[in-house]
Design an enzyme around this catalytic site. Structure first.
Site, short mmCIF file in Angstrom:
data_model
loop_
_atom_site.label_atom_id
_atom_site.label_comp_id
_atom_site.label_asym_id
_atom_site.label_seq_id
_atom_site.Cartn_x
_atom_site.Cartn_y
_atom_site.Cartn_z
N SER A 79 4.66 1.39 8.60
CA SER A 79 3.99 0.35 7.53
C SER A 79 5.39 -0.23 6.79
O SER A 79 6.14 0.40 6.37
CB SER A 79 3.11 0.86 6.67
OG SER A 79 1.85 0.83 7.08
N HIS A 90 0.81 -1.17 -0.08
CA HIS A 90 -0.22 0.06 0.03
C HIS A 90 0.80 1.31 -0.11
O HIS A 90 0.41 2.38 -0.17
CB HIS A 90 -0.92 0.01 1.17
CG HIS A 90 -0.43 0.47 2.49
ND1 HIS A 90 -0.37 -0.91 3.65
CD2 HIS A 90 0.06 1.49 3.16
CE1 HIS A 90 0.35 -0.24 4.78
NE2 HIS A 90 0.30 1.05 4.37
N ASP A 128 -0.83 -7.58 0.66
CA ASP A 128 -0.35 -6.17 0.97
C ASP A 128 1.15 -6.24 1.31
O ASP A 128 1.94 -5.71 2.06
CB ASP A 128 -0.86 -5.54 2.14
CG ASP A 128 -0.57 -3.81 2.36
OD1 ASP A 128 -0.03 -3.40 1.40
OD2 ASP A 128 -0.92 -3.44 3.46
#
Length: 284
Positions: free
Chosen positions: A234, A127, A159
């Site tokens: 992330s 992402h 992801d």
């Protein structure tokens, strides 16, 4: 006060509870209202898991450190840090990078990543690249050096994405934990670049395993942790006390869009390894 760049705010797919009623309503959609006319589930409706992609932005201000003053209360002593976590942090930080995707006229995003082999392959979240609009990807190493990264492959459903930097980067690959070895209650560290602060280490425990969450249109079995995870984390590793990667930090729970509230989610290492091996095998 100087403005720090490279910061951002939470953005990403909303979390949808897997505990849905047969009619499709979740526990946040309770139709009953209290005498004041408010839904009892209103606050809970604000609890959303968002993918932690940090978009470009800036944050003014700084951290104010408290000082003991005359007659003021003494500062509480910090809890002792287990020696094994200190060692795990020392082993992990050299292999973790900041990932910057896109920029200029297109979208942009920042996140984290880590080396998985001596060929300088890096794991990160897909992402981050998606938010970057498919633009160029740059990796910043712990020593401040920057390299243009090649995108070896992407897997949006899980992801995950694999990058590669030149051999001259010399990143230290992180060992991966054995599938099925992670235990609830064991201490873990989240390492990455939250709010652009590279090399940040936060500590917690494994709160739950096989936590079923749905991000976007896909359902995921995730590792839940209370280690502080914020925008920019992330793609970074969640490691155990031995410095082994147990998951890839991917999402957090927030209330009303604010930062970490102690509920974060990581993609389990068995899925990470399987997906990475497939991508590397195809892309080289």
């Amino acid at each position: 006060m100087a403005v720090q760049t490279g910061l951002g705010e939470p953005r990403g797919p909303w979390f949808i509870s897997p505990e849905l009623d047969p009619d499709g309503r979740g526990w946040w959609d309770a139709p009953e209202r209290d005498p004041g006319g408010r839904r009892p589930g209103r606050l809970l409706a604000l609890l959303a898991v968002v993918a932690v992609s940090a978009v470009s932005g800036a944050l003014a201000g700084g951290v104010v450190a408290s000082r003991d003053g005359a007659g003021g209360p003494a500062a509480a002593s910090a809890a002792p840090v287990p020696a094994e976590l200190v060692t795990a942090a020392e082993k992990t930080v050299p292999g973790v990078v900041s990932v910057l995707a896109g920029g200029a006229a297109g979208g942009s995003a920042t996140g984290s990543g880590f080396a998985v082999d001596d060929q300088q392959h890096l794991i990160t979240n897909d992402h981050i690249l998606a938010k970057g609009g498919g633009g160029p990807v740059t990796v910043e190493l712990p020593d401040g050096r920057r390299f243009a990264a090649e995108v070896i492959g992407r897997e949006p459903r899980s992801d995950l994405a694999v990058l590669k930097v030149p051999a001259s980067a010399g990143l230290t690959p992180l060992p991966l934990a054995k599938p099925g070895a992670t235990r609830v209650g064991e201490p873990v560290l989240a390492v990455g670049s939250p709010l652009g602060l590279s090399g940040t280490v936060t500590a917690g425990i494994v709160s739950a395993l096989d936590r079923q969450v749905r991000l976007g249109n896909n359902r995921h079995s995730a590792v839940q942790t209370d280690a502080s995870i914020n925008p920019g984390n992330s793609g970074g590793p969640l490691v155990n006390a031995r410095g082994e990667v147990v998951g890839v930090n991917t999402a957090i729970a927030t209330i009303d869009g604010n930062g970490s509230i102690g509920i974060g989610f990581a993609i389990p290492i068995d899925q990470v390894q399987q997906t990475a091996d497939t991508i590397i095998g195809k892309g080289g």
